[in-house]
Design a protein around this motif. Structure first.
Motif, PDB file in Angstrom:
ATOM      1  N   GLU A  78      24.749  45.521  30.802  1.00 57.73           N
ATOM      2  CA  GLU A  78      25.611  44.028  30.007  1.00 57.73           C
ATOM      3  C   GLU A  78      27.044  43.701  29.715  1.00 57.73           C
ATOM      4  N   ARG A  79      27.682  45.200  29.676  1.00 59.25           N
ATOM      5  CA  ARG A  79      29.235  45.513  29.219  1.00 59.25           C
ATOM      6  C   ARG A  79      29.409  46.084  30.893  1.00 59.25           C
ATOM      7  N   HIS A  80      29.751  45.047  31.985  1.00 58.12           N
ATOM      8  CA  HIS A  80      29.773  45.500  33.459  1.00 58.12           C
ATOM      9  C   HIS A  80      30.282  47.103  33.793  1.00 58.12           C
ATOM     10  N   SER A 105      33.974  47.655  34.256  1.00 60.78           N
ATOM     11  CA  SER A 105      35.879  48.042  33.585  1.00 60.78           C
ATOM     12  C   SER A 105      36.241  48.331  32.547  1.00 60.78           C
ATOM     13  N   GLY A 106      36.067  49.427  33.288  1.00 61.14           N
ATOM     14  CA  GLY A 106      36.543  50.805  32.721  1.00 61.14           C
ATOM     15  C   GLY A 106      36.264  50.840  31.167  1.00 61.14           C
ATOM     16  N   LEU A 107      36.661  51.499  30.000  1.00 52.60           N
ATOM     17  CA  LEU A 107      36.914  52.029  28.824  1.00 52.60           C
ATOM     18  C   LEU A 107      36.324  50.690  27.624  1.00 52.60           C
ATOM     19  N   ASP A 108      34.878  50.716  27.350  1.00 51.75           N
ATOM     20  CA  ASP A 108      33.791  49.839  26.336  1.00 51.75           C
ATOM     21  C   ASP A 108      34.478  50.220  25.828  1.00 51.75           C
ATOM     22  N   LEU A 109      35.002  48.431  25.410  1.00 51.34           N
ATOM     23  CA  LEU A 109      36.006  48.391  24.480  1.00 51.34           C
ATOM     24  C   LEU A 109      35.338  48.148  22.983  1.00 51.34           C
ATOM     25  N   GLY A 152      40.200  51.730  33.339  1.00 53.00           N
ATOM     26  CA  GLY A 152      39.895  52.866  33.771  1.00 53.00           C
ATOM     27  C   GLY A 152      38.642  53.182  34.515  1.00 53.00           C
ATOM     28  N   GLN A 193      46.265  49.236  32.898  1.00 52.40           N
ATOM     29  CA  GLN A 193      46.624  49.359  31.251  1.00 52.40           C
ATOM     30  C   GLN A 193      47.746  49.226  30.848  1.00 52.40           C
ATOM     31  N   VAL A 245      49.609  50.564  27.615  1.00 55.44           N
ATOM     32  CA  VAL A 245      49.182  52.266  27.758  1.00 55.44           C
ATOM     33  C   VAL A 245      49.758  51.921  29.234  1.00 55.44           C
ATOM     34  N   LYS A 266      36.591  41.218  24.267  1.00 51.18           N
ATOM     35  CA  LYS A 266      35.645  41.663  24.729  1.00 51.18           C
ATOM     36  C   LYS A 266      34.221  42.290  23.816  1.00 51.18           C
TER      37      LYS A 266
HETATM   38  C1  LIG Z   1      42.202  54.383  29.131  1.00 44.51           C
HETATM   39  C2  LIG Z   1      40.902  52.932  28.724  1.00 44.51           C
HETATM   40  C3  LIG Z   1      41.663  51.792  29.853  1.00 44.51           C
HETATM   41  C4  LIG Z   1      42.790  51.824  29.851  1.00 44.51           C
HETATM   42  O1  LIG Z   1      43.552  51.564  28.628  1.00 44.51           O
HETATM   43  O2  LIG Z   1      43.230  50.439  30.677  1.00 44.51           O
HETATM   44  C5  LIG Z   1      40.506  50.877  29.014  1.00 44.51           C
HETATM   45  O3  LIG Z   1      39.588  50.944  30.252  1.00 44.51           O
HETATM   46  S1  LIG Z   1      40.638  49.820  28.453  1.00 44.51           S
HETATM   47  C6  LIG Z   1      39.190  48.421  29.154  1.00 44.51           C
HETATM   48  C7  LIG Z   1      40.718  47.754  29.824  1.00 44.51           C
HETATM   49  N1  LIG Z   1      39.304  46.413  30.747  1.00 44.51           N
HETATM   50  C8  LIG Z   1      39.530  45.474  30.576  1.00 44.51           C
HETATM   51  O4  LIG Z   1      40.339  44.444  29.395  1.00 44.51           O
HETATM   52  C9  LIG Z   1      38.648  44.606  31.225  1.00 44.51           C
HETATM   53  C10 LIG Z   1      37.601  43.462  29.943  1.00 44.51           C
HETATM   54  N2  LIG Z   1      37.040  43.025  30.562  1.00 44.51           N
HETATM   55  C11 LIG Z   1      37.309  42.289  30.823  1.00 44.51           C
HETATM   56  O5  LIG Z   1      38.478  41.579  31.880  1.00 44.51           O
HETATM   57  C12 LIG Z   1      36.460  41.050  31.963  1.00 44.51           C
HETATM   58  O6  LIG Z   1      35.290  40.989  31.049  1.00 44.51           O
HETATM   59  C13 LIG Z   1      35.812  40.944  33.214  1.00 44.51           C
HETATM   60  C14 LIG Z   1      36.811  41.179  34.552  1.00 44.51           C
HETATM   61  C15 LIG Z   1      35.121  42.127  33.246  1.00 44.51           C
HETATM   62  C16 LIG Z   1      34.183  39.974  33.804  1.00 44.51           C
HETATM   63  O7  LIG Z   1      34.363  38.786  32.847  1.00 44.51           O
HETATM   64  P1  LIG Z   1      33.278  37.269  33.127  1.00 44.51           P
HETATM   65  O8  LIG Z   1      33.841  35.789  32.635  1.00 44.51           O
HETATM   66  O9  LIG Z   1      32.578  37.678  34.843  1.00 44.51           O
HETATM   67  O10 LIG Z   1      32.602  38.166  31.994  1.00 44.51           O
HETATM   68  P2  LIG Z   1      32.877  37.976  30.188  1.00 44.51           P
HETATM   69  O11 LIG Z   1      33.920  38.571  29.834  1.00 44.51           O
HETATM   70  O12 LIG Z   1      31.757  37.171  29.807  1.00 44.51           O
HETATM   71  O13 LIG Z   1      31.463  39.565  30.114  1.00 44.51           O
HETATM   72  C17 LIG Z   1      29.943  40.045  29.705  1.00 44.51           C
HETATM   73  C18 LIG Z   1      30.180  40.593  29.266  1.00 44.51           C
HETATM   74  O14 LIG Z   1      30.929  41.909  29.261  1.00 44.51           O
HETATM   75  C19 LIG Z   1      31.182  42.610  28.091  1.00 44.51           C
HETATM   76  N3  LIG Z   1      32.565  43.142  28.799  1.00 44.51           N
HETATM   77  C20 LIG Z   1      33.235  42.737  29.989  1.00 44.51           C
HETATM   78  N4  LIG Z   1      34.472  44.208  29.718  1.00 44.51           N
HETATM   79  C21 LIG Z   1      34.317  44.565  29.240  1.00 44.51           C
HETATM   80  C22 LIG Z   1      34.118  46.115  28.392  1.00 44.51           C
HETATM   81  N5  LIG Z   1      35.816  47.036  28.742  1.00 44.51           N
HETATM   82  N6  LIG Z   1      34.095  46.385  27.243  1.00 44.51           N
HETATM   83  C23 LIG Z   1      33.267  46.253  26.521  1.00 44.51           C
HETATM   84  N7  LIG Z   1      32.429  45.100  27.009  1.00 44.51           N
HETATM   85  C24 LIG Z   1      32.978  44.249  28.205  1.00 44.51           C
HETATM   86  C25 LIG Z   1      31.527  41.843  27.682  1.00 44.51           C
HETATM   87  O15 LIG Z   1      31.989  41.940  26.153  1.00 44.51           O
HETATM   88  C26 LIG Z   1      30.740  40.642  27.617  1.00 44.51           C
HETATM   89  O16 LIG Z   1      29.347  40.592  27.158  1.00 44.51           O
HETATM   90  P3  LIG Z   1      29.352  39.801  25.332  1.00 44.51           P
HETATM   91  O17 LIG Z   1      27.938  40.479  24.626  1.00 44.51           O
HETATM   92  O18 LIG Z   1      29.093  38.302  26.453  1.00 44.51           O
HETATM   93  O19 LIG Z   1      30.981  39.421  24.824  1.00 44.51           O
END
Ligand SMILES: CC[C@H](C(=O)O)C(=O)SCCNC(=O)CCNC(=O)[C@H](O)C(C)(C)COP(=O)(O)OP(=O)(O)OC[C@H]1O[C@@H](n2cnc3c(N)ncnc32)[C@H](O)[C@@H]1OP(=O)(O)O
Length: 350
Positions: free
Chosen positions: A71-73, A138-142, A187, A210, A215, A350
């Motif tokens: 649900e959160r990729h 998709s990395g850390l659960d935001l 992540g 990042q 960061v 997110k």
């Molecule tokens: C050390 C930490 C590190 C850093 O600092 O970099 C990290 O990892 S921080 C997190 C970095 N990751 C992101 O920024 C990815 C954010 N997500 C996206 O860019 C998109 O969701 C994507 C490309 C993965 C998918 O896009 P798409 O349009 O296909 O779907 P949605 O965006 O509608 O997402 C579906 C559903 O998944 C939830 N989601 C996706 N990624 C995350 C996440 N990283 N944490 C929590 N939840 C995530 C998104 O919220 C949607 O849920 P919904 O309940 O429908 O809102």
């Protein structure tokens, strides 16, 4: 009344157990980066949902580790970070058997039977890491980050556990392949670098985002990326967040196998079969995923293949390498939880 003989046995066994415990501690100390993180692991375990599963019998000699938070990729919650660390602990025990690493073999007589029965059955030499539902991570659960991991202190805890877990994962005498469908972001991209090899498909997008979160990598992925593609390419990849795809992955030396969409795990298994089976003929007979364990399928010496991996991972188990990771951790900690980073986390939709 204890006889002299029994007293002698009692003293001997207690000395053995003390030395075994200290040996275990030595092994844990040598193989870990930041020491005992039990408290942090249990704190993070309470955060978020999802799971990390491990199938030790996915294929002959090959286990399959899957990130499950579709649900959160497959974003990594605190609970999943703790479970990933648990699996690494288990694998550190499983592969003590039939491994020629002196420290480990010293511990052999103390091996945990049920765990090593597992190893005897499948003689693991390889591990595939993937995500559920055709996307990687998709990395850390935001959603967890927003509620629980916004402060510098909690960012430090997350970074310590994930750096340590991925360092120990890399030290396992198992050949690892990341099977990356879909997105591997932030992540998630750092997880990909923790594997020895990478298999991607046309849908794969590996991005170090990042910098967009104000960061630098916090899970050790900066150093590993530099080691894989070199400093200049690593600077470009981390500084621009440009995706690594089938278009540039091979040329960068970052990608080892390109698969049709949805076939990454299968192709990763075929890739690892070349380390499992003595010859292609044996692989053809036994590499179809439904292994018939007939005698005809000769497999390579598990001890030798694991020894080769130990040779490689030894280059990453020295003070210089560990100090580099510590420097990356400290730089990350100087940025995580600052206003720019907090705003980026809160404003990432997110
Ligand atoms: C050390 C930490 C590190 C850093 O600092 O970099 C990290 O990892 S921080 C997190 C970095 N990751 C992101 O920024 C990815 C954010 N997500 C996206 O860019 C998109 O969701 C994507 C490309 C993965 C998918 O896009 P798409 O349009 O296909 O779907 P949605 O965006 O509608 O997402 C579906 C559903 O998944 C939830 N989601 C996706 N990624 C995350 C996440 N990283 N944490 C929590 N939840 C995530 C998104 O919220 C949607 O849920 P919904 O309940 O429908 O809102």
């Amino acid at each position: 009344m204890i006889s002299i003989l029994n007293l002698h046995k009692l003293v001997n066994s207690s000395l053995n157990s003390i030395s075994t415990i200290s040996k275990t501690r030595i092994i844990r100390k040598l193989s870990s980066l930041h020491g005992n993180l039990t408290g942090i692991r249990e704190e993070l375990r309470k955060l978020g949902h999802g799971s990390v599963t491990f199938d030790p019998k996915y294929s002959r000699g090959i286990g399959l580790l899957t990130l499950q938070n579709p649900e959160r990729h497959n974003a990594l919650s605190g609970k999943m970070m703790a479970e990933l660390s648990d699996i690494v602990d288990k694998l550190e025990n499983v592969v003590k058997f039939n491994t020629n690493d002196n420290l480990n073999s010293v511990n052999n007589e103390n091996k945990l039977n049920n765990v090593n029965e597992l190893d005897k059955e499948n003689n693991l030499i390889g591990i595939i890491v993937t995500g559920s539902r055709n996307t990687f991570c998709s990395g850390l659960d935001l959603s967890v980050a927003k509620d629980h991991i916004l402060t510098p202190e909690n960012g430090k805890k997350m970074s310590l556990l994930m750096q340590d877990t991925l360092f120990r994962f890399g030290q396992l005498p198992l050949i690892s392949v990341a099977a990356v469908e879909g997105h591997a972001l932030g992540g998630g991209a750092e997880l990909v670098t923790a594997c020895d090899f990478r298999c991607i498909s046309e849908t794969s997008k590996i991005r170090f985002v990042q910098v967009k979160m104000s960061v630098i990598p916090g899970w050790g992925g900066g150093k590993r990326l530099i080691d894989i593609v070199g400093g200049v390419n690593a600077l470009k990849i981390m500084g621009t967040s440009d995706p690594i795809t089938t278009q540039n992955g091979l040329e960068l030396g970052f990608v080892d196998v390109i698969a049709p969409h949805g076939e990454c795990v299968n192709r990763a298994r075929e890739f690892l079969n070349r380390y499992v089976y003595f010859s292609e003929r044996d692989e053809r007979k036994g590499g179809n995923g439904n292994d018939d364990n007939t005698n005809e399928n000769r497999i390579n010496s598990v001890k030798v293949v694991r020894g080769l991996k130990l040779l490689i991972s030894r280059t990453k188990n020295n003070e210089e390498y560990k100090n580099f990771l510590l420097y990356e951790h400290e730089l990350f900690c100087s940025l995580w939880g600052q206003k720019e980073n907090v705003d980026a986390v809160l404003n990432t939709r997110k």
